[in-house]
Design a protein around this motif. Sequence first.
Motif, PDB file in Angstrom:
ATOM      1  N   ARG A   1       0.823  -1.203   0.000  1.00  0.00           N
ATOM      2  CA  ARG A   1       0.000   0.000   0.000  1.00  0.00           C
ATOM      3  C   ARG A   1       0.861   1.258   0.000  1.00  0.00           C
ATOM      4  O   ARG A   1       0.604   2.192  -0.758  1.00  0.00           O
ATOM      5  CB  ARG A   1      -0.917  -0.040   1.224  1.00  0.00           C
ATOM      6  N   SER A   2       1.909   1.274   0.805  1.00  0.00           N
ATOM      7  CA  SER A   2       2.752   2.467   0.870  1.00  0.00           C
ATOM      8  C   SER A   2       3.598   2.636  -0.388  1.00  0.00           C
ATOM      9  O   SER A   2       4.027   3.746  -0.702  1.00  0.00           O
ATOM     10  CB  SER A   2       3.638   2.439   2.111  1.00  0.00           C
ATOM     11  N   ARG A   3       3.808   1.569  -1.127  1.00  0.00           N
ATOM     12  CA  ARG A   3       4.557   1.658  -2.385  1.00  0.00           C
ATOM     13  C   ARG A   3       3.664   2.124  -3.529  1.00  0.00           C
ATOM     14  O   ARG A   3       4.094   2.854  -4.411  1.00  0.00           O
ATOM     15  CB  ARG A   3       5.169   0.288  -2.698  1.00  0.00           C
TER      16      ARG A   3
ATOM     17  N   PHE B   1       0.443   3.727  -3.224  1.00  0.00           N
ATOM     18  CA  PHE B   1      -0.341   4.937  -2.988  1.00  0.00           C
ATOM     19  C   PHE B   1       0.497   6.009  -2.306  1.00  0.00           C
ATOM     20  O   PHE B   1       1.415   5.703  -1.557  1.00  0.00           O
ATOM     21  CB  PHE B   1      -1.566   4.616  -2.121  1.00  0.00           C
ATOM     22  N   THR B   2       0.130   7.256  -2.540  1.00  0.00           N
ATOM     23  CA  THR B   2       0.783   8.368  -1.867  1.00  0.00           C
ATOM     24  C   THR B   2       0.270   8.454  -0.430  1.00  0.00           C
ATOM     25  O   THR B   2      -0.815   7.941  -0.129  1.00  0.00           O
ATOM     26  CB  THR B   2       0.488   9.704  -2.573  1.00  0.00           C
ATOM     27  N   PRO B   3       1.014   9.112   0.434  1.00  0.00           N
ATOM     28  CA  PRO B   3       0.521   9.292   1.812  1.00  0.00           C
ATOM     29  C   PRO B   3      -0.844  10.000   1.841  1.00  0.00           C
ATOM     30  O   PRO B   3      -1.691   9.670   2.683  1.00  0.00           O
ATOM     31  CB  PRO B   3       1.603  10.150   2.471  1.00  0.00           C
ATOM     32  N   GLU B   4      -1.067  10.920   0.939  1.00  0.00           N
ATOM     33  CA  GLU B   4      -2.351  11.626   0.880  1.00  0.00           C
ATOM     34  C   GLU B   4      -3.484  10.680   0.499  1.00  0.00           C
ATOM     35  O   GLU B   4      -4.585  10.749   1.059  1.00  0.00           O
ATOM     36  CB  GLU B   4      -2.278  12.796  -0.107  1.00  0.00           C
ATOM     37  N   GLU B   5      -3.242   9.792  -0.468  1.00  0.00           N
ATOM     38  CA  GLU B   5      -4.264   8.823  -0.869  1.00  0.00           C
ATOM     39  C   GLU B   5      -4.572   7.852   0.262  1.00  0.00           C
ATOM     40  O   GLU B   5      -5.729   7.498   0.485  1.00  0.00           O
ATOM     41  CB  GLU B   5      -3.808   8.050  -2.114  1.00  0.00           C
ATOM     42  N   ILE B   6      -3.555   7.448   0.993  1.00  0.00           N
ATOM     43  CA  ILE B   6      -3.749   6.547   2.124  1.00  0.00           C
ATOM     44  C   ILE B   6      -4.559   7.239   3.209  1.00  0.00           C
ATOM     45  O   ILE B   6      -5.503   6.663   3.757  1.00  0.00           O
ATOM     46  CB  ILE B   6      -2.394   6.044   2.663  1.00  0.00           C
TER      47      ILE B   6
ATOM     48  N   GLU C   1      -6.655   9.732   2.868  1.00  0.00           N
ATOM     49  CA  GLU C   1      -8.035   9.900   2.384  1.00  0.00           C
ATOM     50  C   GLU C   1      -8.813   8.597   2.498  1.00  0.00           C
ATOM     51  O   GLU C   1      -9.961   8.584   2.944  1.00  0.00           O
ATOM     52  CB  GLU C   1      -8.032  10.387   0.934  1.00  0.00           C
TER      53      GLU C   1
END
Length: 93
Positions: free
Chosen positions: A15-17, A19-24, A26
């Motif tokens: 997930r961290s690879r 998606f961006t921190p912002e997407e996570i 959200e």
Amino acid sequence: MQNNSAIGESWEEVRSRIFTPEEIAESDLRVALIGELIRARQDRGITQKQLEEMSGVTQPVIARLERGTTSPNISTLTKLLAPLGKKLAIVPM
């Protein structure tokens, strides 16, 4: 979270690879909001149809929100939360 030997990475790593921190953030917020909405409705013993009558938001929209197939907008959330005795608030982190 445990690594999946078939892919060699945990979901958190994938997930961290991907998606961006912002997407996570959200996604996590959406999951928390929907989870609270479902919990509040069930705690009060209210069906989706009854919530429709109380809020003015149609049952199909409530069902899509609860399934996570649509993102809730603020006006819809406030309409749904009010009859459940909840409100949306912004608080310091």
